[in-house]
Every structure is written in structure tokens, then in C-alpha cells.
Design a protein around this motif. Sequence first.
Motif, PDB file in Angstrom:
ATOM      1  N   HIS A 150      46.518  29.021  47.501  1.00  0.00           N
ATOM      2  CA  HIS A 150      46.654  27.578  47.752  1.00  0.00           C
ATOM      3  C   HIS A 150      46.811  27.212  49.223  1.00  0.00           C
ATOM      4  O   HIS A 150      46.905  26.036  49.548  1.00  0.00           O
ATOM      5  CB  HIS A 150      47.846  27.031  46.966  1.00  0.00           C
ATOM      6  N   LYS A 151      46.932  28.191  50.075  1.00  0.00           N
ATOM      7  CA  LYS A 151      47.138  27.944  51.511  1.00  0.00           C
ATOM      8  C   LYS A 151      48.299  26.981  51.757  1.00  0.00           C
ATOM      9  O   LYS A 151      48.248  26.123  52.641  1.00  0.00           O
ATOM     10  CB  LYS A 151      45.850  27.423  52.153  1.00  0.00           C
ATOM     11  N   ALA A 152      49.332  27.138  50.936  1.00  0.00           N
ATOM     12  CA  ALA A 152      50.524  26.298  51.093  1.00  0.00           C
ATOM     13  C   ALA A 152      51.350  26.757  52.283  1.00  0.00           C
ATOM     14  O   ALA A 152      52.189  26.009  52.784  1.00  0.00           O
ATOM     15  CB  ALA A 152      51.373  26.363  49.816  1.00  0.00           C
ATOM     16  N   LEU A 153      51.130  27.985  52.712  1.00  0.00           N
ATOM     17  CA  LEU A 153      51.805  28.491  53.901  1.00  0.00           C
ATOM     18  C   LEU A 153      50.942  29.559  54.552  1.00  0.00           C
ATOM     19  O   LEU A 153      50.010  30.083  53.927  1.00  0.00           O
ATOM     20  CB  LEU A 153      53.183  29.077  53.566  1.00  0.00           C
TER      21      LEU A 153
ATOM     22  N   VAL B 263      50.559  49.023  45.969  1.00  0.00           N
ATOM     23  CA  VAL B 263      51.323  50.143  45.394  1.00  0.00           C
ATOM     24  C   VAL B 263      52.200  49.740  44.203  1.00  0.00           C
ATOM     25  O   VAL B 263      52.651  50.603  43.461  1.00  0.00           O
ATOM     26  CB  VAL B 263      52.210  50.864  46.453  1.00  0.00           C
ATOM     27  N   THR B 264      52.444  48.437  44.015  1.00  0.00           N
ATOM     28  CA  THR B 264      53.288  48.053  42.874  1.00  0.00           C
ATOM     29  C   THR B 264      52.476  47.580  41.666  1.00  0.00           C
ATOM     30  O   THR B 264      52.856  47.850  40.526  1.00  0.00           O
ATOM     31  CB  THR B 264      54.298  46.939  43.244  1.00  0.00           C
ATOM     32  N   VAL B 265      51.366  46.873  41.902  1.00  0.00           N
ATOM     33  CA  VAL B 265      50.610  46.358  40.754  1.00  0.00           C
ATOM     34  C   VAL B 265      49.119  46.673  40.798  1.00  0.00           C
ATOM     35  O   VAL B 265      48.426  46.521  39.782  1.00  0.00           O
ATOM     36  CB  VAL B 265      50.816  44.829  40.565  1.00  0.00           C
ATOM     37  N   GLY B 266      48.596  47.091  41.951  1.00  0.00           N
ATOM     38  CA  GLY B 266      47.183  47.466  42.036  1.00  0.00           C
ATOM     39  C   GLY B 266      46.214  46.315  41.844  1.00  0.00           C
ATOM     40  O   GLY B 266      45.026  46.529  41.595  1.00  0.00           O
ATOM     41  N   ILE B 267      46.714  45.087  41.958  1.00  0.00           N
ATOM     42  CA  ILE B 267      45.829  43.916  41.806  1.00  0.00           C
ATOM     43  C   ILE B 267      45.074  43.694  43.117  1.00  0.00           C
ATOM     44  O   ILE B 267      45.645  43.831  44.204  1.00  0.00           O
ATOM     45  CB  ILE B 267      46.664  42.656  41.452  1.00  0.00           C
ATOM     46  N   LYS B 268      43.777  43.333  43.004  1.00  0.00           N
ATOM     47  CA  LYS B 268      43.019  42.985  44.206  1.00  0.00           C
ATOM     48  C   LYS B 268      43.236  41.495  44.459  1.00  0.00           C
ATOM     49  O   LYS B 268      42.805  40.669  43.642  1.00  0.00           O
ATOM     50  CB  LYS B 268      41.531  43.278  44.010  1.00  0.00           C
ATOM     51  N   PRO B 269      43.866  41.138  45.572  1.00  0.00           N
ATOM     52  CA  PRO B 269      44.194  39.722  45.818  1.00  0.00           C
ATOM     53  C   PRO B 269      42.987  38.798  45.708  1.00  0.00           C
ATOM     54  O   PRO B 269      43.089  37.687  45.193  1.00  0.00           O
ATOM     55  CB  PRO B 269      44.745  39.742  47.254  1.00  0.00           C
ATOM     56  N   ARG B 270      41.825  39.263  46.168  1.00  0.00           N
ATOM     57  CA  ARG B 270      40.608  38.441  46.101  1.00  0.00           C
ATOM     58  C   ARG B 270      40.319  38.028  44.648  1.00  0.00           C
ATOM     59  O   ARG B 270      39.988  36.880  44.365  1.00  0.00           O
ATOM     60  CB  ARG B 270      39.463  39.294  46.658  1.00  0.00           C
ATOM     61  N   GLU B 271      40.495  38.980  43.732  1.00  0.00           N
ATOM     62  CA  GLU B 271      40.219  38.695  42.319  1.00  0.00           C
ATOM     63  C   GLU B 271      41.300  37.782  41.736  1.00  0.00           C
ATOM     64  O   GLU B 271      41.016  36.845  41.000  1.00  0.00           O
ATOM     65  CB  GLU B 271      40.158  40.005  41.518  1.00  0.00           C
ATOM     66  N   TRP B 272      42.553  38.088  42.071  1.00  0.00           N
ATOM     67  CA  TRP B 272      43.661  37.266  41.545  1.00  0.00           C
ATOM     68  C   TRP B 272      43.487  35.822  41.986  1.00  0.00           C
ATOM     69  O   TRP B 272      43.626  34.878  41.190  1.00  0.00           O
ATOM     70  CB  TRP B 272      44.998  37.830  42.039  1.00  0.00           C
ATOM     71  N   VAL B 273      43.172  35.632  43.270  1.00  0.00           N
ATOM     72  CA  VAL B 273      43.013  34.283  43.831  1.00  0.00           C
ATOM     73  C   VAL B 273      41.881  33.538  43.123  1.00  0.00           C
ATOM     74  O   VAL B 273      42.035  32.374  42.742  1.00  0.00           O
ATOM     75  CB  VAL B 273      42.753  34.387  45.358  1.00  0.00           C
TER      76      VAL B 273
ATOM     77  N   ALA C 222      36.529  32.691  45.665  1.00  0.00           N
ATOM     78  CA  ALA C 222      37.246  33.479  46.681  1.00  0.00           C
ATOM     79  C   ALA C 222      36.348  33.782  47.867  1.00  0.00           C
ATOM     80  O   ALA C 222      36.441  34.851  48.471  1.00  0.00           O
ATOM     81  CB  ALA C 222      37.786  34.780  46.061  1.00  0.00           C
ATOM     82  N   LYS C 223      35.512  32.803  48.202  1.00  0.00           N
ATOM     83  CA  LYS C 223      34.567  33.078  49.296  1.00  0.00           C
ATOM     84  C   LYS C 223      35.274  33.175  50.653  1.00  0.00           C
ATOM     85  O   LYS C 223      34.717  33.712  51.597  1.00  0.00           O
ATOM     86  CB  LYS C 223      33.413  32.087  49.336  1.00  0.00           C
ATOM     87  N   ASP C 224      36.508  32.681  50.727  1.00  0.00           N
ATOM     88  CA  ASP C 224      37.256  32.788  51.986  1.00  0.00           C
ATOM     89  C   ASP C 224      37.994  34.121  52.094  1.00  0.00           C
ATOM     90  O   ASP C 224      38.725  34.341  53.062  1.00  0.00           O
ATOM     91  CB  ASP C 224      38.266  31.634  52.087  1.00  0.00           C
ATOM     92  N   MET C 225      37.826  35.009  51.093  1.00  0.00           N
ATOM     93  CA  MET C 225      38.525  36.288  51.138  1.00  0.00           C
ATOM     94  C   MET C 225      37.548  37.466  51.010  1.00  0.00           C
ATOM     95  O   MET C 225      37.631  38.247  50.062  1.00  0.00           O
ATOM     96  CB  MET C 225      39.565  36.373  50.012  1.00  0.00           C
ATOM     97  N   PRO C 226      36.621  37.594  51.953  1.00  0.00           N
ATOM     98  CA  PRO C 226      35.665  38.708  51.837  1.00  0.00           C
ATOM     99  C   PRO C 226      36.374  40.057  51.973  1.00  0.00           C
ATOM    100  O   PRO C 226      37.438  40.144  52.582  1.00  0.00           O
ATOM    101  CB  PRO C 226      34.715  38.465  53.019  1.00  0.00           C
TER     102      PRO C 226
END
Length: 251
Positions: free
Chosen positions: A32-35, A51-61, A110-114
Amino acid sequence: MTELLLAVIVGLVVFQIANLATTVYMHRAAAHKALTLNRPLTFGFRFITWVTVGIKPREWVAVHRKHHAFTDVEGDPHSPKVLGWVRVQLTNVALYRREARNDVTIARYAKDMPQDRWDRVLFDRAWLGLGLGISFLIFLFGPLLGLIAAAVHMSTYLMSNAAVNAVGHRFGKRPYENTATNVLWLALITAGEGWHNNHHAAPTSARIGFKKRQIDFGWWAISTFRLFGMARVRHAQPVLVGRSLEEQVAA
Ligand SMILES: [Zn+2]
Ligand SMILES: [Zn+2]
């Protein structure tokens, strides 16, 4: 017995660290670019997520922005209104994976997160990150306690994050006009994510618990980072928005 208790406590601590990375970095900052977080902190959160959840932020976003774009209508990746809250609660991971594998969703939201160099070398290798995290727990506490701690962390993380999508759109209070709900107990275990009705009303607000009694540990963390000049928030006060995609995702 005390050792078992220690393993459970360690698992819960890891769960909360993962929650902070999820809500502060992936959700409030990246989606959300809130911060804005400074570079070392961003890297730290990317590493913690790996290392804690293995989620790819690009996909989550991408999956999350699609949820805001189609909240509780056809197209929402995990709507209790469309699928039923029990199904979302129990199969949230599968629903998430299905959407995260959709290349169109990733390209659109997620085009802003290549993918960068760190993603290619480390962060896109989910099992390597998870393996490292679990190995570290085993190194510190031995095989049995290390695995128990990892199991406590993963099960609490998965169930509580599923609850944000399921319970947080089905049960609780709706002070603002949207389909999400505010649930105190959920906010307490998810570093503030349980104030989900507030969040859908003001997605670009770094603060999700708007009132003093709406405890928001994610906001407490952000306030601490701000003290040290490591984070900047977009709005001093929550800005309530309408339902258009541009306003909701701020991508
Ligand atoms: Zn929602
Ligand atoms: Zn959101």
C-alpha cells in the motif's frame, strides 16, 4: 516440560517476528506504500520473510492488491462472502498459492516490484530460506525442540493469517462502510491486522488501529523505527478513501 514450554514460547516469538515483517513490510509498506522503510530495514524484513515464512513479497503484494481491487466479489482470491468463511479459513494457503501462480495477477498487480539480484540468488528460493530458518532453530535448541518451535510458528502464522481473510471479513464490528471487520483478539495476535475494517477504509494509512484502545503492535514498531529515522509515513492521519482500484492499492 519446561523445555517443551520453552520451545512453544520460541515458536510464538518467531511467529510474532514473522507477523511484523508481514504487516509492516509486505502489507503496509510494499503493498500500500503507506510508509517507506530505509534500505537496511527493508533488506532486514526481506531476509526475515525469507527465513520465517518463505513468501515471495512480489507474489504476496500482487495477491493482496487483487483482494483490495475485488473485495468480496468475483475475482477476490479469498473472499468468505464468495467461498464461505470456513473454506477460506481452512484452505487459505491453497487459495493464496493458486493466485500467486497466476502470471497475469503478478504482472498486473506487482509491476513495481520486479525481481532483483537478491531475489534471483536467495529470496525466490523459498525452501532454502525455510530450511535455513528451521536449521537455525535446531542449531539453537536441538532437533526435537527446534522442530516443535518451527511447527508452533508455522501453524499459528498460517491459521492467524487465514483468519484475517476469513474471520476478518465475516465476524466483528464494521464502523466503516466496507465488508471487512474489526476483531480485537485477531488484532492482538497479528500485530494489528485484525483492525481489518479500518484498513479497508484507509488502506494507505500506516496506522491500522485508529483509536488508542485499538492496539496495533505493527504501528508501535513503525513509531519506533520513525524515532530512529528508519521509516517515513505517507499520511499523518488515516485518509479514508473510496473503492476505486487506484485509491485502494496506491500502486
Ligand atoms: Zn480484506
Ligand atoms: Zn491491504
